[in-house]
Write a protein that holds these residues in place. Structure first.
Motif, PDB file in Angstrom:
ATOM      1  N   LEU A 139       0.831  -1.209   0.000  1.00 44.84           N
ATOM      2  CA  LEU A 139       0.000   0.000   0.000  1.00 44.84           C
ATOM      3  C   LEU A 139       0.865   1.259   0.000  1.00 44.84           C
ATOM      4  O   LEU A 139       0.606   2.204  -0.748  1.00 44.84           O
ATOM      5  CB  LEU A 139      -0.921   0.002   1.226  1.00 44.84           C
ATOM      6  N   ALA A 140       1.904   1.252   0.830  1.00 44.76           N
ATOM      7  CA  ALA A 140       2.778   2.426   0.938  1.00 44.76           C
ATOM      8  C   ALA A 140       3.509   2.699  -0.372  1.00 44.76           C
ATOM      9  O   ALA A 140       3.803   3.856  -0.700  1.00 44.76           O
ATOM     10  CB  ALA A 140       3.775   2.226   2.074  1.00 44.76           C
ATOM     11  N   SER A 141       3.796   1.643  -1.132  1.00 44.43           N
ATOM     12  CA  SER A 141       4.531   1.813  -2.390  1.00 44.43           C
ATOM     13  C   SER A 141       3.705   2.540  -3.445  1.00 44.43           C
ATOM     14  O   SER A 141       4.243   2.994  -4.455  1.00 44.43           O
ATOM     15  CB  SER A 141       4.967   0.441  -2.928  1.00 44.43           C
ATOM     16  N   SER A 142       2.408   2.659  -3.219  1.00 47.85           N
ATOM     17  CA  SER A 142       1.523   3.292  -4.203  1.00 47.85           C
ATOM     18  C   SER A 142       1.584   4.813  -4.176  1.00 47.85           C
ATOM     19  O   SER A 142       1.142   5.477  -5.110  1.00 47.85           O
ATOM     20  CB  SER A 142       0.076   2.861  -3.952  1.00 47.85           C
ATOM     21  N   GLY A 143       2.104   5.364  -3.079  1.00 47.32           N
ATOM     22  CA  GLY A 143       2.114   6.818  -2.946  1.00 47.32           C
ATOM     23  C   GLY A 143       0.913   7.361  -2.203  1.00 47.32           C
ATOM     24  O   GLY A 143       0.900   8.523  -1.774  1.00 47.32           O
ATOM     25  N   PHE A 144      -0.111   6.524  -2.024  1.00 44.36           N
ATOM     26  CA  PHE A 144      -1.268   6.936  -1.229  1.00 44.36           C
ATOM     27  C   PHE A 144      -0.868   6.955   0.253  1.00 44.36           C
ATOM     28  O   PHE A 144       0.063   6.260   0.672  1.00 44.36           O
ATOM     29  CB  PHE A 144      -2.433   5.963  -1.429  1.00 44.36           C
ATOM     30  N   THR A 145      -1.601   7.719   1.026  1.00 49.70           N
ATOM     31  CA  THR A 145      -1.325   7.827   2.453  1.00 49.70           C
ATOM     32  C   THR A 145      -2.047   6.731   3.213  1.00 49.70           C
ATOM     33  O   THR A 145      -3.244   6.524   3.013  1.00 49.70           O
ATOM     34  CB  THR A 145      -1.778   9.201   2.992  1.00 49.70           C
ATOM     35  N   LEU A 146      -1.317   6.024   4.072  1.00 48.96           N
ATOM     36  CA  LEU A 146      -1.931   4.987   4.893  1.00 48.96           C
ATOM     37  C   LEU A 146      -2.706   5.626   6.038  1.00 48.96           C
ATOM     38  O   LEU A 146      -2.246   6.600   6.646  1.00 48.96           O
ATOM     39  CB  LEU A 146      -0.867   4.039   5.466  1.00 48.96           C
ATOM     40  N   SER A 147      -3.887   5.103   6.305  1.00 53.57           N
ATOM     41  CA  SER A 147      -4.669   5.601   7.435  1.00 53.57           C
ATOM     42  C   SER A 147      -4.030   5.115   8.722  1.00 53.57           C
ATOM     43  O   SER A 147      -3.468   4.021   8.785  1.00 53.57           O
ATOM     44  CB  SER A 147      -6.112   5.109   7.356  1.00 53.57           C
ATOM     45  N   LYS A 148      -4.102   5.919   9.749  1.00 54.55           N
ATOM     46  CA  LYS A 148      -3.546   5.537  11.045  1.00 54.55           C
ATOM     47  C   LYS A 148      -4.460   4.509  11.701  1.00 54.55           C
ATOM     48  O   LYS A 148      -5.670   4.696  11.785  1.00 54.55           O
ATOM     49  CB  LYS A 148      -3.399   6.761  11.950  1.00 54.55           C
ATOM     50  N   GLN A 149      -3.865   3.437  12.158  1.00 54.75           N
ATOM     51  CA  GLN A 149      -4.636   2.386  12.798  1.00 54.75           C
ATOM     52  C   GLN A 149      -4.663   2.603  14.309  1.00 54.75           C
ATOM     53  O   GLN A 149      -3.630   2.871  14.922  1.00 54.75           O
ATOM     54  CB  GLN A 149      -4.015   1.008  12.485  1.00 54.75           C
ATOM     55  N   ARG A 150      -5.833   2.487  14.881  1.00 54.57           N
ATOM     56  CA  ARG A 150      -5.959   2.595  16.336  1.00 54.57           C
ATOM     57  C   ARG A 150      -5.384   1.353  16.984  1.00 54.57           C
ATOM     58  O   ARG A 150      -5.770   0.234  16.684  1.00 54.57           O
ATOM     59  CB  ARG A 150      -7.423   2.761  16.740  1.00 54.57           C
ATOM     60  N   GLN A 151      -4.431   1.568  17.864  1.00 54.36           N
ATOM     61  CA  GLN A 151      -3.821   0.445  18.551  1.00 54.36           C
ATOM     62  C   GLN A 151      -4.696   0.031  19.732  1.00 54.36           C
ATOM     63  O   GLN A 151      -5.150   0.873  20.511  1.00 54.36           O
ATOM     64  CB  GLN A 151      -2.417   0.831  19.059  1.00 54.36           C
TER      65      GLN A 151
END
Length: 202
Positions: free
Chosen positions: A99-111
């Motif tokens: 996903l990160a390799s696409s250039g899109f921003t990853l959503s923050k996951q709630r821990q």
């Protein structure tokens, strides 16, 4: 386990931010072996990004028509990015590196929050006749607090669940000694209680 996702909304981006993000995605997706058949085509996304850039420049010194055209090009670019985001999300199958390799921003996951710690600075204060105030230091991750009290010598606890780190108990028996304890309530059922404190009600 929660699947990693990418942010698929672009409405809050300024024109400059949207253009920069689109350019990053074009560069990241071009020749990316993780995404061999992107829809829409990266060439089309690149063309839409260039058209939006041109519209931005013309709108700076242009009139109503140029401003309207910039908005049209903006909406067209966002629509393409949203479609591409869906394709990326499906192809990546939740693998964050892909996903990160696409250039899109990853959503923050709630821990997930584990067992919450023992309450600190738990205090008991006799305020007025029949009234006692309970307080403790706020615990991060706590959704609410489980306050418990009983008359000295009794086994059963009276339970009050409250969202704040301060609770005022009223209508207590004047002259009676009570015991108090508290535990934070989080995502895990297990509770860690404070030390038991005692006080006489005025």
């Amino acid at each position: 386990m929660t699947r990693i996702k990418i942010i698929t909304s672009f409405g809050k981006y300024s024109d400059a931010e949207l253009e920069q993000k689109a350019e990053l995605i074009v560069d990241s997706m071009t020749g990316n072996a993780n995404f061999t058949n992107p829809m829409p085509l990266i060439a089309d996304l690149k063309a839409a990004t260039t058209a939006f850039d041109t519209a931005i420049i013309k709108a700076k010194e242009g009139g109503k028509t140029e401003h309207l055209n910039r908005e049209i090009k903006r909406h067209e670019l966002i629509a393409m990015l949203e479609k591409l985001a869906l394709y990326v999300q499906i192809e990546a199958d939740g693998i964050d590196a892909v996903l990160a390799s696409s250039g899109f921003t990853l959503s923050k996951q709630r821990q997930p929050v584990g067992i919450l710690p023992k309450p600190q600075n738990f205090a008991v204060h006799a305020e007025n006749v029949g009234t006692i105030k309970l307080s403790l230091k706020t615990i991060q991750g706590a959704k609410s607090y489980q306050y418990e009290y009983r008359k000295k010598g009794e086994k059963a606890w009276e339970v009050i669940v409250f969202t704040k780190a301060t609770l005022l108990l009223t209508e207590l028996e004047s002259g009676q000694q009570y015991e108090f304890r508290v535990a934070a309530i989080g995502t895990v059922l297990q509770r860690i209680y404070s030390d038991v404190l005692s006080s006489y009600a005025l």
